[in-house]
Design an enzyme around this catalytic site. Structure first.
Site, PDB file in Angstrom:
ATOM      1  N   PRO A   1      -8.519   9.877   5.571  1.00 40.78           N
ATOM      2  CA  PRO A   1      -8.616  10.072   4.121  1.00 40.78           C
ATOM      3  C   PRO A   1      -7.434  10.844   3.569  1.00 40.78           C
ATOM      4  O   PRO A   1      -6.787  11.630   4.265  1.00 40.78           O
ATOM      5  CB  PRO A   1      -9.896  10.902   3.993  1.00 40.78           C
ATOM      6  CG  PRO A   1      -9.881  11.757   5.235  1.00 40.78           C
ATOM      7  CD  PRO A   1      -9.255  10.903   6.316  1.00 40.78           C
TER       8      PRO A   1
ATOM      9  N   ALA B   1       0.846  -1.188   0.000  1.00 41.43           N
ATOM     10  CA  ALA B   1       0.000   0.000   0.000  1.00 41.43           C
ATOM     11  C   ALA B   1       0.882   1.238   0.000  1.00 41.43           C
ATOM     12  O   ALA B   1       1.987   1.231   0.540  1.00 41.43           O
ATOM     13  CB  ALA B   1      -0.918  -0.001   1.226  1.00 41.43           C
TER      14      ALA B   1
ATOM     15  N   THR C   1       4.163   4.164   4.642  1.00 38.98           N
ATOM     16  CA  THR C   1       5.184   5.162   4.331  1.00 38.98           C
ATOM     17  C   THR C   1       6.480   4.568   3.773  1.00 38.98           C
ATOM     18  O   THR C   1       7.365   5.313   3.357  1.00 38.98           O
ATOM     19  CB  THR C   1       5.543   5.976   5.591  1.00 38.98           C
ATOM     20  OG1 THR C   1       5.889   5.065   6.649  1.00 38.98           O
ATOM     21  CG2 THR C   1       4.357   6.820   6.027  1.00 38.98           C
TER      22      THR C   1
ATOM     23  N   LYS D   1      -6.541   3.588  -3.812  1.00 36.56           N
ATOM     24  CA  LYS D   1      -6.619   3.737  -2.359  1.00 36.56           C
ATOM     25  C   LYS D   1      -6.961   5.179  -2.012  1.00 36.56           C
ATOM     26  O   LYS D   1      -6.246   6.109  -2.384  1.00 36.56           O
ATOM     27  CB  LYS D   1      -5.276   3.335  -1.735  1.00 36.56           C
ATOM     28  CG  LYS D   1      -5.207   3.534  -0.236  1.00 36.56           C
ATOM     29  CD  LYS D   1      -3.815   3.185   0.283  1.00 36.56           C
ATOM     30  CE  LYS D   1      -3.666   3.538   1.754  1.00 36.56           C
ATOM     31  NZ  LYS D   1      -2.302   3.297   2.249  1.00 36.56           N
TER      32      LYS D   1
ATOM     33  N   ILE E   1       7.481   2.885   1.039  1.00 43.56           N
ATOM     34  CA  ILE E   1       7.856   3.198  -0.340  1.00 43.56           C
ATOM     35  C   ILE E   1       8.080   4.698  -0.510  1.00 43.56           C
ATOM     36  O   ILE E   1       8.985   5.126  -1.237  1.00 43.56           O
ATOM     37  CB  ILE E   1       6.798   2.654  -1.313  1.00 43.56           C
ATOM     38  CG1 ILE E   1       6.869   1.119  -1.341  1.00 43.56           C
ATOM     39  CG2 ILE E   1       6.975   3.228  -2.710  1.00 43.56           C
ATOM     40  CD1 ILE E   1       5.811   0.456  -2.182  1.00 43.56           C
TER      41      ILE E   1
END
Length: 502
Positions: free
Chosen positions: A97, A51, A346, A79, A348
């Site tokens: 969000p 993610a 976080t 996402k 990547i």
């Protein structure tokens, strides 16, 4: 070419970090610099980072990647944020969000007006003012649409959930097409210059020697160059982030993929759920002081949505950061430079920002120490800012049902985080320092979602008449709802991309 210019770059290690570095450096530097990447198929990659956050779009654009092609090639889904379950209290559920809440009014952040209305007793749920949160719950998605002036559709912000191994393969193809040479092999020796201590070359199992001017250490937790060869120290942050294990496992997808990641707090850690087109990624991050590996696997298996598709992958780690991410002629990226658990996706991004920082401070063979020191200072600041945000999730809790949560709710916090919480509790104010990664929206989402309630709001919010305040808030909420109603479902959007490939 300048005789002091960097002519050869050696990337040690593949995976996401190695191939991101090789692809970006080859794209920017072209064929004026030789780039060689060394990796061994015998050494597995961690592969839990599936993610991301929205900044990855900028990296892909730098490489000239077509987004639809990227989505197809990496089995990606979109996402809109992260849903947190059971973090503040068992039974709680909130959404972090991407994007913003509402819109600024009278020069103030929106949330001050929402706090005022909440104290008056007439406020809707905060998520009603976020198109990301509203769309995620409705399982809808589209890219931003700027054709309607003032529409919330123009404020959509998104990231991706994808197969990290496919992404690395995708980047490898692009890097090799740009001239990057891949060498298969395991490094058995590192030669240092007796004068300045720089890495001169690495030797592989087959006795071949690979020399370079600049070395990029992407060897994971081992830190083969930065740690084992150069001895760059490591600062342990496990007293703030005590989870030190993870077990990951993919399962069969049983429903249409959701456009968000879910993080569910458990007694000894937390579990992630990341829906891809091809499967669902799952993992349990936990503290080994309170849970055994067998217990963690049993807990993970019990929570799978579908049949397992892979064997469990166990990982050991320690939260913290290298004292020097750049030492002499070695720059460490990814896990070799430090580790922060993947709670806010976080990992990547930290690779991406480090590559950008390296390019900004790209050296010649003099390796100016002032540039290196600046790079290291900025790297540390970034890690500390992300660290504080992750700690917030553990510290802002009322849970006392297990030793881990009792420890987290009472532990001493970094002064920087303690100050943020104190300011927000008093007057709802949020600050973004040095253009840090997480915006006021992110801090608000977690603080509010986990039950931190400000005593007051910004006094200038009182200048707006109450009737006008109610009118504006109703208009914003209605605009959000109408915008979400116009959006296709997430699955429909993915199907449209699939049809494009035909």
């Amino acid at each position: 070419m300048d005789e002091l210019a960097i002519r050869r770059i050696v990337v040690v290690g593949g995976g996401t970090a190695g191939w991101m570095a090789a692809a970006a450096l080859s794209r920017v530097l072209g064929r004026a610099v030789e780039i060689e990447l060394i990796e061994s198929e015998a050494i597995g990659t961690v592969g839990v980072g599936e993610a991301t956050i929205p900044h990855l779009q900028y990296f892909n654009r730098l490489l000239g990647i077509d987004e639809d092609d990227f989505v197809r090639r990496t089995a990606a889904t979109f996402k809109l944020g992260i849903e947190f379950v059971d973090w503040g209290r068992i039974g709680d559920r909130y959404f972090h969000p991407f994007g913003t809440y509402g819109q600024e009014m009278e020069g103030l952040h929106f949330h001050h007006f929402w706090l005022r209305q909440a104290q008056l007793g007439g406020a809707l749920e905060l998520d009603r003012f976020s198109i990301g949160a509203d769309a995620a719950r409705a399982q809808r998605f589209q890219r931003p649409d700027h054709s309607r002036a003032g529409s919330p559709l123009g404020t959509i912000s998104y990231a991706f959930q994808f197969d990290a191994s496919l992404y690395a393969r995708y980047l490898r193809e692009r890097a090799e097409a740009s001239g990057v040479r891949r060498t298969e092999g395991r490094i058995v020796d590192v030669a240092l210059d007796s004068g300045n201590g720089h890495v001169q070359a690495v030797t592989l199992e087959d006795s071949s020697r690979v020399a370079g001017d600049l070395f990029i250490d992407c060897s994971g937790f081992r830190g083969l160059l930065i740690s084992k060869a150069l001895g760059a120290g490591f600062e342990d942050w496990s007293h703030w982030l005590p989870c030190d294990r993870a077990v990951a496992r993919a399962c069969r997808r049983t429903t249409d993929p959701l456009p968000y990641t879910r993080a569910t707090a458990k007694a000894a850690g937390w579990q992630w759920r990341i829906p891809l087109q091809s499967r669902t990624g799952n993992g349990y991050v936990y503290c080994s002081d309170h849970l055994s590996d067998d217990e963690a696997l049993a807990g993970l298996n019990a929570a799978l949505d579908g049949d397992p598709l892979s064997e469990p992958n166990f990982l050991k780690f320690k939260a913290g950061v290298r004292h020097k991410a750049w030492d002499r002629n070695v720059v460490a990226l990814g896990l070799a430079s430090g580790f922060l658990e993947p709670l806010e996706s976080t990992s990547i991004h930290l690779i991406q920002s480090a590559i950008a920082r390296l390019l900004t401070n790209f050296p010649d063979r003099r390796f100016n120490q002032h540039d290196i020191d600046y790079y290291n200072r900025r790297t540390r600041v970034e890690y500390e800012q992300v660290r504080d945000f992750i700690i917030l999730h553990y510290a802002a809790t009322t849970r006392d049902d297990s030793p881990l949560w009792r420890y987290c709710r009472s532990m001493a916090l970094p002064t920087s985080l303690e100050e943020r919480i104190a300011i927000f509790r008093e007057n709802g104010r949020l600050y973004r320092h040095d253009n840090e990664l997480f915006s006021e929206t992110s801090w608000l989402a977690v603080m509010h979602g986990q039950g931190l309630v400000p005593r007051r709001y910004h006094p200038l919010a009182d200048l707006l008449p109450e009737g006008e305040l109610d009118k504006r808030m109703t208009h914003i909420a209605n605009a959000m709802r109408l915008a979400v109603d116009r959006m296709p479902s997430h699955q429909q959007f993915l199907d449209q991309i699939g049809r494009t490939a035909a």
